[in-house]
Design a protein around this motif. Structure first.
Motif, PDB file in Angstrom:
ATOM      1  N   GLY A 184      19.562  60.607 -40.025  1.00  0.00           N
ATOM      2  CA  GLY A 184      18.320  61.257 -39.617  1.00  0.00           C
ATOM      3  C   GLY A 184      17.488  60.386 -38.704  1.00  0.00           C
ATOM      4  O   GLY A 184      16.967  60.858 -37.680  1.00  0.00           O
ATOM      5  N   VAL A 185      17.357  59.111 -39.045  1.00  0.00           N
ATOM      6  CA  VAL A 185      16.616  58.184 -38.189  1.00  0.00           C
ATOM      7  C   VAL A 185      17.303  58.064 -36.832  1.00  0.00           C
ATOM      8  O   VAL A 185      16.643  58.044 -35.792  1.00  0.00           O
ATOM      9  CB  VAL A 185      16.483  56.807 -38.870  1.00  0.00           C
ATOM     10  CG1 VAL A 185      15.917  55.771 -37.907  1.00  0.00           C
ATOM     11  CG2 VAL A 185      15.611  56.918 -40.115  1.00  0.00           C
ATOM     12  N   ALA A 186      18.631  58.025 -36.852  1.00  0.00           N
ATOM     13  CA  ALA A 186      19.379  57.942 -35.591  1.00  0.00           C
ATOM     14  C   ALA A 186      19.154  59.170 -34.727  1.00  0.00           C
ATOM     15  O   ALA A 186      19.029  59.073 -33.500  1.00  0.00           O
ATOM     16  CB  ALA A 186      20.865  57.756 -35.878  1.00  0.00           C
ATOM     17  N   ALA A 187      19.111  60.342 -35.350  1.00  0.00           N
ATOM     18  CA  ALA A 187      18.878  61.585 -34.597  1.00  0.00           C
ATOM     19  C   ALA A 187      17.490  61.590 -33.970  1.00  0.00           C
ATOM     20  O   ALA A 187      17.326  61.986 -32.802  1.00  0.00           O
ATOM     21  CB  ALA A 187      19.046  62.782 -35.529  1.00  0.00           C
ATOM     22  N   LEU A 188      16.500  61.138 -34.716  1.00  0.00           N
ATOM     23  CA  LEU A 188      15.146  61.061 -34.173  1.00  0.00           C
ATOM     24  C   LEU A 188      15.068  60.020 -33.060  1.00  0.00           C
ATOM     25  O   LEU A 188      14.426  60.236 -32.032  1.00  0.00           O
ATOM     26  CB  LEU A 188      14.163  60.732 -35.291  1.00  0.00           C
ATOM     27  CG  LEU A 188      13.981  61.831 -36.349  1.00  0.00           C
ATOM     28  CD1 LEU A 188      13.333  61.271 -37.608  1.00  0.00           C
ATOM     29  CD2 LEU A 188      13.149  62.983 -35.789  1.00  0.00           C
ATOM     30  N   ARG A 189      15.732  58.893 -33.273  1.00  0.00           N
ATOM     31  CA  ARG A 189      15.762  57.819 -32.270  1.00  0.00           C
ATOM     32  C   ARG A 189      16.433  58.301 -30.985  1.00  0.00           C
ATOM     33  O   ARG A 189      15.985  57.987 -29.876  1.00  0.00           O
ATOM     34  CB  ARG A 189      16.509  56.631 -32.856  1.00  0.00           C
ATOM     35  CG  ARG A 189      16.600  55.409 -31.975  1.00  0.00           C
ATOM     36  CD  ARG A 189      17.192  54.240 -32.757  1.00  0.00           C
ATOM     37  NE  ARG A 189      18.544  54.529 -33.224  1.00  0.00           N
ATOM     38  CZ  ARG A 189      19.080  53.980 -34.321  1.00  0.00           C
ATOM     39  NH1 ARG A 189      18.398  53.135 -35.062  1.00  0.00           N
ATOM     40  NH2 ARG A 189      20.311  54.275 -34.667  1.00  0.00           N
ATOM     41  N   GLN A 190      17.499  59.069 -31.133  1.00  0.00           N
ATOM     42  CA  GLN A 190      18.221  59.602 -29.980  1.00  0.00           C
ATOM     43  C   GLN A 190      17.345  60.561 -29.182  1.00  0.00           C
ATOM     44  O   GLN A 190      17.386  60.577 -27.945  1.00  0.00           O
ATOM     45  CB  GLN A 190      19.478  60.337 -30.472  1.00  0.00           C
ATOM     46  CG  GLN A 190      20.308  60.990 -29.386  1.00  0.00           C
ATOM     47  CD  GLN A 190      21.520  61.707 -29.976  1.00  0.00           C
ATOM     48  OE1 GLN A 190      22.106  61.265 -30.966  1.00  0.00           O
ATOM     49  NE2 GLN A 190      21.880  62.837 -29.383  1.00  0.00           N
ATOM     50  N   THR A 191      16.523  61.336 -29.877  1.00  0.00           N
ATOM     51  CA  THR A 191      15.695  62.347 -29.222  1.00  0.00           C
ATOM     52  C   THR A 191      14.441  61.750 -28.599  1.00  0.00           C
ATOM     53  O   THR A 191      14.005  62.186 -27.526  1.00  0.00           O
ATOM     54  CB  THR A 191      15.306  63.434 -30.244  1.00  0.00           C
ATOM     55  OG1 THR A 191      16.488  63.928 -30.882  1.00  0.00           O
ATOM     56  CG2 THR A 191      14.597  64.598 -29.559  1.00  0.00           C
TER      57      THR A 191
END
Length: 208
Positions: free
Chosen positions: A93-100
């Motif tokens: 989840g943190v990675a997805a937010l970081r990616q966005t």
């Protein structure tokens, strides 16, 4: 130079550190912040929250030292006892937010912790990241798609490797990294003023 914040979204002390991190970022707006998920509850530690009998006592100490709030939604999860904290899913989840929104990773990591520790939302549930994204004004569909994609899985695994490479064994840990030089700024708990005192010898002065 940059700050490296190694945390776990399911770590109460990381939740308690949010106020300090927010203040440090505010005082040093030009310092990049790399957020790394640590992987606290993986493998054999992925068990019902009722197995961690120390949680309520630890939360009381965290609140006393940091002023962090543990909301009614979270308290219900603890009381019911069957909830399983999965740090791999939280790292995705943190990675997805970081990616966005890579320039807002610290803010969004703290928002994820708020979703769990205040609202009692699961960090394994795509709907949680939809809510975090919508509140932050991000493309919620893109965040959910990223959370469910292979890239986030790979990023979570890379975060766990990065944690090991930095020799971090406790969360949260805040580091200043300048090339091959790494300076510890906080482990577990510190105030923003304490962080600033450790930054000062590196020539980093707050802007406030």
């Amino acid at each position: 130079m940059k700050l490296v914040y190694v945390f776990d979204a399911y770590c109460g002390w990381s939740h308690g550190f949010s106020g300090t991190l927010r203040e440090v970022v505010s005082r040093h707006p030009t310092l990049p912040v790399e957020v790394v998920s640590g992987g606290l509850f993986t493998g054999r530690r992925q068990v019902a929250i009722s197995n961690f009998s120390y949680i309520m006592e630890a939360n009381a100490e965290i609140s006393r030292l940091t002023g962090a709030r543990f909301g009614a939604g979270y308290q219900r999860l603890v009381a019911e006892g069957s909830f399983v904290m999965d740090s791999e899913a939280a790292a995705r989840g943190v990675a997805a937010l970081r990616q966005t929104a890579p320039d807002r990773t610290a803010e969004l990591a703290m928002a994820s912790q708020h979703a769990f520790y205040v609202d009692g939302r699961s960090l394994s549930d795509p709907a949680t990241y939809r809510q975090v994204a919508e509140t932050a004004g991000l493309d919620a569909d893109a965040v959910v798609a990223a959370f469910q994609g292979a890239e986030a899985q790979e990023a979570a695994e890379a975060d766990f490797r990065r944690t090991a490479e930095l020799s971090v064994t406790g969360f949260p840990t805040l580091l200043a990294v300048d090339g091959s030089r790494t300076v510890p700024l906080a482990r577990g708990h510190a105030t923003a003023d304490e962080v600033d005192r450790r930054l000062a010898p590196l020539g980093i002065i707050p802007t406030f």
